[in-house]
Design a protein around this motif. Structure first.
Motif, PDB file in Angstrom:
ATOM      1  N   GLN A  39       0.919  -1.050  -0.177  1.00  0.00           N
ATOM      2  CA  GLN A  39      -0.070  -0.172   0.293  1.00  0.00           C
ATOM      3  C   GLN A  39       1.071   1.493  -0.016  1.00  0.00           C
ATOM      4  O   GLN A  39       0.711   2.127  -0.811  1.00  0.00           O
ATOM      5  N   LYS A  43       0.521   3.869  -2.684  1.00  0.00           N
ATOM      6  CA  LYS A  43      -0.467   5.280  -2.258  1.00  0.00           C
ATOM      7  C   LYS A  43       0.509   6.346  -1.856  1.00  0.00           C
ATOM      8  O   LYS A  43       0.169   7.496  -1.801  1.00  0.00           O
ATOM      9  N   LYS A  47       3.105   8.569  -5.024  1.00  0.00           N
ATOM     10  CA  LYS A  47       1.980   9.549  -5.161  1.00  0.00           C
ATOM     11  C   LYS A  47       2.933  10.880  -4.552  1.00  0.00           C
ATOM     12  O   LYS A  47       2.321  12.011  -4.574  1.00  0.00           O
ATOM     13  N   TYR A 411      -2.013   9.543   3.816  1.00  0.00           N
ATOM     14  CA  TYR A 411      -1.822   8.976   2.412  1.00  0.00           C
ATOM     15  C   TYR A 411      -2.592   7.750   2.229  1.00  0.00           C
ATOM     16  O   TYR A 411      -3.000   7.460   1.154  1.00  0.00           O
ATOM     17  N   CYS A 418      -5.385   4.197  -7.449  1.00  0.00           N
ATOM     18  CA  CYS A 418      -3.956   4.061  -7.238  1.00  0.00           C
ATOM     19  C   CYS A 418      -3.467   3.126  -8.453  1.00  0.00           C
ATOM     20  O   CYS A 418      -4.070   2.394  -9.120  1.00  0.00           O
TER      21      CYS A 418
END
Ligand code: FES
Ligand SMILES: [Fe+2]
Length: 418
Positions: A39, A43, A47, A411, A418
């Motif tokens: 993750q 994410k 990002k 986040y 995503c």
């Protein structure tokens, strides 16, 4: 927000006011779970804007460098365009059949030629030529260039963003912190030494260690005796402040510290006399501007400091010191491995044996101190993996740790695709 004081007791109250909204308990799962790490890759790391190089590494049109971003399994070519001088970044993957176009670490060119079938590309990424192009009727030449990676500059640093459409520009992302430190004289420091250390631990364990001074008096008792003061014996950081998602602090040093060993005495004396830092670039350029008087550094006027800690969320820290500055990069390699890359910057190359000795001493010292963090965060990971420990406890004097974890969670909680 910036009520400034140097008294630690007052400062603690200040930090509590601003930094304790985060989490006092953190689930160990966040450090040990491969799923949570995945993750984070999707994410967080993909990002956010990530500092990867300095503009000075590609000063001339046509200069390029290759960077492996191991955290995202990506290889990138960063190039200063031969024609317009603009710095751009591209995935190092040929659109014919995917080969890594650039194999060397860097160089100078006007054209990239793929080593497999000879497709060629201009330094702005546009397709230039295809041997036997009549056999590729499906190719729209305008659409078939090198795949770009979002790239922007802040104070001489090249940042990349691997999101397809970043939600913020780099300037928006850096926000208040970017403005505060926009004029730090990074560019005056042109000689760098790299120190790379891998730690068998989750990247956040390693970052946490660099977001608090609490462990210094214990873990680094022998290697870093110069920091603790009578007033603040546990080395809590001063002026810990948050400019979400970034943060900063000022780290004290003890003005009364006098090294006992002859070698360290020699180094201290040499630093006091300006070794490595006051003589300019050796090419007629003026001496490097010191960080101590730069805007944003030591805002509270501590009489003696070790460094300013500038956290550029999530994977970089900058540490201006009296001698130059250090750029720390925390590159996660897996859920339980991190590559810690330190680039130590000095104003100039050593021009005497004494200067060279000081440089080697300072870098070796840093490596030794960090080695203690590597060993400690390794056994920390082992403790966390045992399964018996469900959460860890973060103290009131560790607000940067709490705050940063809160930002990471923000986040991870975002729902956008995503
Ligand atoms: S893979 Fe690059 S030209 Fe074929
Ligand atoms: Fe440490």
């Amino acid at each position: 927000m910036n009520k400034l004081q140097t008294n630690w007791t007052d400062h603690w109250g200040f930090a509590r006011d601003f930094g304790l909204d985060g989490e006092e308990r953190i689930a160990t799962e966040r450090y040990t779970s491969p799923e949570i790490y995945q993750q984070e890759k999707d994410k967080l790391f993909r990002k956010t804007w990530l500092a990867v190089a300095r503009v000075s590494e590609i000063p001339e049109p046509g200069d390029y460098i290759k960077r492996k971003i191991l955290t995202l399994d990506a290889e990138v070519v960063i190039v200063r365009d031969k024609k317009d001088g603009v710095i751009r970044a591209f995935y190092n993957a040929c659109p014919h059949r995917g080969v890594a176009l650039v194999r060397e670490c860097g160089g100078q060119t006007g054209v990239f030629v793929c080593p497999y079938h000879g497709w060629s590309f201009k330094t702005d990424g546009k397709l230039l030529g295809i041997p036997g192009s009549e056999n590729f009727p499906q190719i729209d030449r305008k659409q078939t260039g090198l795949a770009p990676v979002h790239c922007d500059i802040w104070n001489g640093y090249i940042f990349l963003n691997f999101d397809e459409e970043p939600r913020q520009t780099l300037a928006e992302y850096l926000g208040e912190l970017g403005e505060l430190y926009a004029e730090l004289p990074f560019a005056d420091y042109r000689h760098a030494v790299d120190i790379i250390q891998d730690a068998p631990t989750n990247w956040k364990n390693f970052l946490d260690a660099f977001n608090e001074g609490y462990h210094v008096a214990v873990l680094h008792a022998k290697s870093l005796p110069a920091l603790a003061t009578k007033e603040n014996p546990l080395n809590h950081m001063y002026d810990q402040a948050f400019m979400a998602p970034h943060s900063h602090a000022t780290i004290q040093s003890n003005p009364d510290y006098r090294p006992a060993g002859k070698v360290e005495q020699l180094v201290f004396r040499a630093i006091g006399e300006g070794a490595l830092n006051k003589s300019g670039g050796g090419d007629g350029s003026p001496p490097a501007r010191p960080f101590g008087t730069a805007r944003g550094v030591n805002r509270i006027g501590l009489p003696s400091t070790s460094s300013e800690l500038i956290n550029v969320f999530p994977l970089s820290q900058f540490h201006p010191t009296a001698l130059g500055y250090m750029w720390f990069q925390f590159w996660p390699l897996s859920h339980e491995r991190v590559r810690f890359a330190t680039r130590v910057y000095f104003a100039s190359k050593p021009r005497s044996y004494r200067d060279k000795f000081v440089e080697v001493f300072m870098c070796t010292k840093h490596r030794d101190v960090v080695s203690e963090d590597v060993a400690m965060t390794h056994v920390q990971q082992i403790g966390m993996k045992s399964g018996g420990l469900k959460h860890i406890n973060i103290g009131e004097m560790e607000p940067l740790v709490r705050f940063t974890h809160g930002q990471i969670q923000e986040y991870l909680n975002r729902q956008d695709p995503c």
